[in-house]
Design a protein around this motif. Structure first.
Motif, PDB file in Angstrom:
ATOM      1  N   LYS A   4       0.685  -1.267   0.024  1.00 52.14           N
ATOM      2  CA  LYS A   4       0.035   0.076   0.137  1.00 52.14           C
ATOM      3  C   LYS A   4       0.739   1.190   0.027  1.00 52.14           C
ATOM      4  CE  LYS A   4      -4.293  -1.216  -0.422  1.00 52.14           C
ATOM      5  NZ  LYS A   4      -4.712  -2.021   0.387  1.00 52.14           N
ATOM      6  N   SER A   5       1.912   1.449   0.864  1.00 55.50           N
ATOM      7  CA  SER A   5       2.610   2.581   0.911  1.00 55.50           C
ATOM      8  C   SER A   5       3.512   2.776  -0.298  1.00 55.50           C
ATOM      9  CB  SER A   5       3.733   2.457   1.973  1.00 55.50           C
ATOM     10  OG  SER A   5       4.714   1.367   1.967  1.00 55.50           O
ATOM     11  N   ARG A  43       2.774  -1.512   6.256  1.00 57.64           N
ATOM     12  CA  ARG A  43       1.816  -1.646   7.525  1.00 57.64           C
ATOM     13  C   ARG A  43       2.231  -2.794   8.265  1.00 57.64           C
ATOM     14  NH1 ARG A  43      -2.925  -4.395   7.275  1.00 57.64           N
ATOM     15  NH2 ARG A  43      -2.932  -4.536   5.225  1.00 57.64           N
ATOM     16  N   THR A  44       2.853  -3.845   7.890  1.00 56.83           N
ATOM     17  CA  THR A  44       3.236  -4.950   8.726  1.00 56.83           C
ATOM     18  C   THR A  44       4.778  -5.162   8.986  1.00 56.83           C
ATOM     19  OG1 THR A  44       3.270  -6.583   6.718  1.00 56.83           O
ATOM     20  CG2 THR A  44       1.018  -6.387   7.902  1.00 56.83           C
ATOM     21  N   GLY A  45       5.349  -3.893   8.564  1.00 54.60           N
ATOM     22  CA  GLY A  45       6.562  -3.902   8.915  1.00 54.60           C
ATOM     23  C   GLY A  45       7.593  -4.358   8.037  1.00 54.60           C
ATOM     24  N   LYS A  46       7.125  -4.614   6.599  1.00 54.76           N
ATOM     25  CA  LYS A  46       7.887  -4.949   5.552  1.00 54.76           C
ATOM     26  C   LYS A  46       8.792  -3.988   4.919  1.00 54.76           C
ATOM     27  CE  LYS A  46       7.466  -6.619   0.812  1.00 54.76           C
ATOM     28  NZ  LYS A  46       6.540  -6.835  -0.169  1.00 54.76           N
ATOM     29  N   LEU A 150      -3.386   2.992  10.428  1.00 55.00           N
ATOM     30  CA  LEU A 150      -4.504   4.019  10.873  1.00 55.00           C
ATOM     31  C   LEU A 150      -4.914   4.431   9.462  1.00 55.00           C
ATOM     32  CD1 LEU A 150      -3.042   5.911  13.838  1.00 55.00           C
ATOM     33  CD2 LEU A 150      -5.335   4.867  13.788  1.00 55.00           C
ATOM     34  N   ILE A 151      -4.017   4.607   8.621  1.00 59.97           N
ATOM     35  CA  ILE A 151      -4.411   5.029   7.240  1.00 59.97           C
ATOM     36  C   ILE A 151      -5.391   3.686   6.426  1.00 59.97           C
ATOM     37  CG2 ILE A 151      -3.696   5.562   4.808  1.00 59.97           C
ATOM     38  CD1 ILE A 151      -1.182   6.956   6.358  1.00 59.97           C
ATOM     39  N   HIS A 152      -5.065   2.487   6.579  1.00 59.74           N
ATOM     40  CA  HIS A 152      -5.562   1.322   6.175  1.00 59.74           C
ATOM     41  C   HIS A 152      -6.960   1.323   6.772  1.00 59.74           C
ATOM     42  CE1 HIS A 152      -6.537  -2.660   5.328  1.00 59.74           C
ATOM     43  NE2 HIS A 152      -6.756  -3.033   6.771  1.00 59.74           N
ATOM     44  N   PHE A 153      -7.062   1.639   8.154  1.00 60.77           N
ATOM     45  CA  PHE A 153      -8.434   1.433   8.700  1.00 60.77           C
ATOM     46  C   PHE A 153      -9.328   2.612   8.459  1.00 60.77           C
ATOM     47  CE2 PHE A 153     -10.710   2.034  12.608  1.00 60.77           C
ATOM     48  CZ  PHE A 153     -11.106   0.864  12.957  1.00 60.77           C
ATOM     49  N   ILE A 164     -11.153  11.814   6.208  1.00 55.94           N
ATOM     50  CA  ILE A 164      -9.796  11.504   6.901  1.00 55.94           C
ATOM     51  C   ILE A 164      -8.848  10.692   6.031  1.00 55.94           C
ATOM     52  CG2 ILE A 164      -8.951  10.192   8.868  1.00 55.94           C
ATOM     53  CD1 ILE A 164     -11.144  10.710  10.500  1.00 55.94           C
ATOM     54  N   GLY A 165      -7.814  11.279   5.750  1.00 55.39           N
ATOM     55  CA  GLY A 165      -6.920  10.365   5.024  1.00 55.39           C
ATOM     56  C   GLY A 165      -5.244  10.361   5.528  1.00 55.39           C
TER      57      GLY A 165
END
Ligand SMILES: [Zn+2]
Length: 386
Positions: A4-5, A43-46, A150-153, A164-165
């Motif tokens: 995602k990032s 998001r998961t630390g990758k 949080l952005i994913h959420f 909210i983005g």
């Protein structure tokens, strides 16, 4: 596109219609200078190394970032900062650096040293033997991961909180108003503070509070997707909800001693996904996350499959392309599906109808070539309500 990032980083490209459409574009290459290598924390630390490039046109699109995948990828090719490199872009795939042009290598370059510590929280990085990716395991306190979660959420496939983005999440974090997803639902109690901020004011703050309150009753699949469980996306969340239609029932299934065996009985859920699900709910931090969400008045709704009523689109194979103004693509898709249509991604001879919104691209051309019925948004809306 899973990262995602990187995807949002490459967002400029992602919005061009060609990006998302076909798998058939031939790979196009160009050469440019590698200005630097940035390291992103997902998001998961990758950890993903990303090439910062001197902007270059590749297949009609200007590319200034490209993935370098992982440490091994860089080392195998001995890609160095300062090199002239081949950059490749193929249709909907994120551009990548292919190799350096050795004949153009400047004299003073050095082999790239992969970081040993997280660039955001400085925790030593970790890599499993069989996995190519390094990870930051400081999931709870790594600012990059907290922010990405949080952005994913709040994103469209999860709570879909309008207003909210990424920018707002960063601001709320910086101002100390939020730390975990559950805190988002407490933002209305800070409305007096927020409305004084530049760019907010009374109206925006009122809208923000309304959007947050509206998000408190997510569908069960959205509730699951938003938890950010590795390997569990929208599709899996939907499969789970179909089989366990309320949160208490689903939660009991996920935490039962036989959870793994039972989960793998479900169509679409394999052993890896089942293991990821059970591991997630065995973790006390995640248990607290879920408890806090439920305590802060989030109410996942009872799952109901959309009733299939008979209508204009019943039994038809439909493809959507371009932007619609009346509704989002996912909404159009779910309304078509609810009306008994089969919505597919690509135009083939089996397609009955192409619904073409603004800026339709190659799918429109293909449908025209195949003589498929093409509807614009007005016709679509009329037929949908027929
Ligand atoms: Zn970190």
């Amino acid at each position: 596109m899973n990262d995602k990032s990187l995807q949002s980083r490459l967002g400029e490209l992602a919005r061009t219609p060609r990006w998302a459409i076909a798998h058939k574009f031939p790979a196009e290459q160009a050469t440019t200078e590698l200005l630097g290598i940035d390291v992103q924390v997902g998001r998961t630390g990758k950890i993903t190394p990303v090439a910062r490039l001197k902007p270059v046109a590749v297949g009609g699109v200007v590319v200034s970032n490209a993935t370098l995948h992982n440490q091994e990828y860089i080392e195998k090719r001995d890609i160095r900062v300062g090199d002239t490199v081949f950059v490749e872009r193929a249709g909907d795939v994120i551009p990548k650096v292919v190799s350096p042009v050795l004949s153009k290598r400047p004299q003073n370059t050095v082999p790239y040293l992969f970081p040993t510590h997280c660039p955001r929280c400085h925790t030593p990085l970790f890599k499993e033997e069989e996995n190519a990716d390094w990870r930051c395991l400081n999931h709870l306190d790594c600012p990059a991961q907290v922010e990405a979660q949080l952005i994913h959420f709040v994103s469209r496939s999860c709570y879909d909180i309008e207003g909210i983005g990424e920018k707002q999440i960063q601001l709320f974090l910086k101002e100390g108003l939020i730390k975990t997803p559950a805190d988002l639902f407490l933002l209305p109690t800070h409305a007096d503070i927020i409305k004084e901020w530049e760019g907010f004011g009374d109206l925006s703050t009122t809208n923000l509070v309304a959007a947050i309150n509206k998000a408190k009753k997510p569908s069960l699949p959205r509730f699951i997707t938003a938890l950010g469980i590795p390997l569990v996306g929208e599709r899996t969340a939907e499969d789970l909800a179909k089989n366990f239609p309320s949160w208490p029932v689903l939660h009991a299934a996920l935490t039962s001693p036989h959870a793994r065996e039972n989960l793998t009985q479900i169509d679409g859920i394999g052993p890896k996904v089942a293991a990821s699900l059970t591991a997630f709910f065995e973790n006390t931090h995640n248990q607290t996350l879920v408890e806090n969400l439920l305590k802060n008045v989030v109410e996942p709704q009872l799952y109901k499959e959309m009733p299939k009523k008979s209508g204009y689109y019943t039994g038809k194979t439909v493809v959507l392309t371009g932007a619609l103004s009346a509704m989002s693509r996912p909404e159009a898709k779910s309304r078509l599906t609810a009306g008994g249509a089969k919505v597919t991604d690509s135009v083939t001879s089996k397609t009955d109808i192409l619904i073409a919104g603004e800026d339709a691209g190659s799918k429109l051309k293909k449908a025209q070539a195949l003589g498929i019925v093409i509807e614009d948004e007005d016709v679509f809306l009329k037929n949908l309500n027929a």
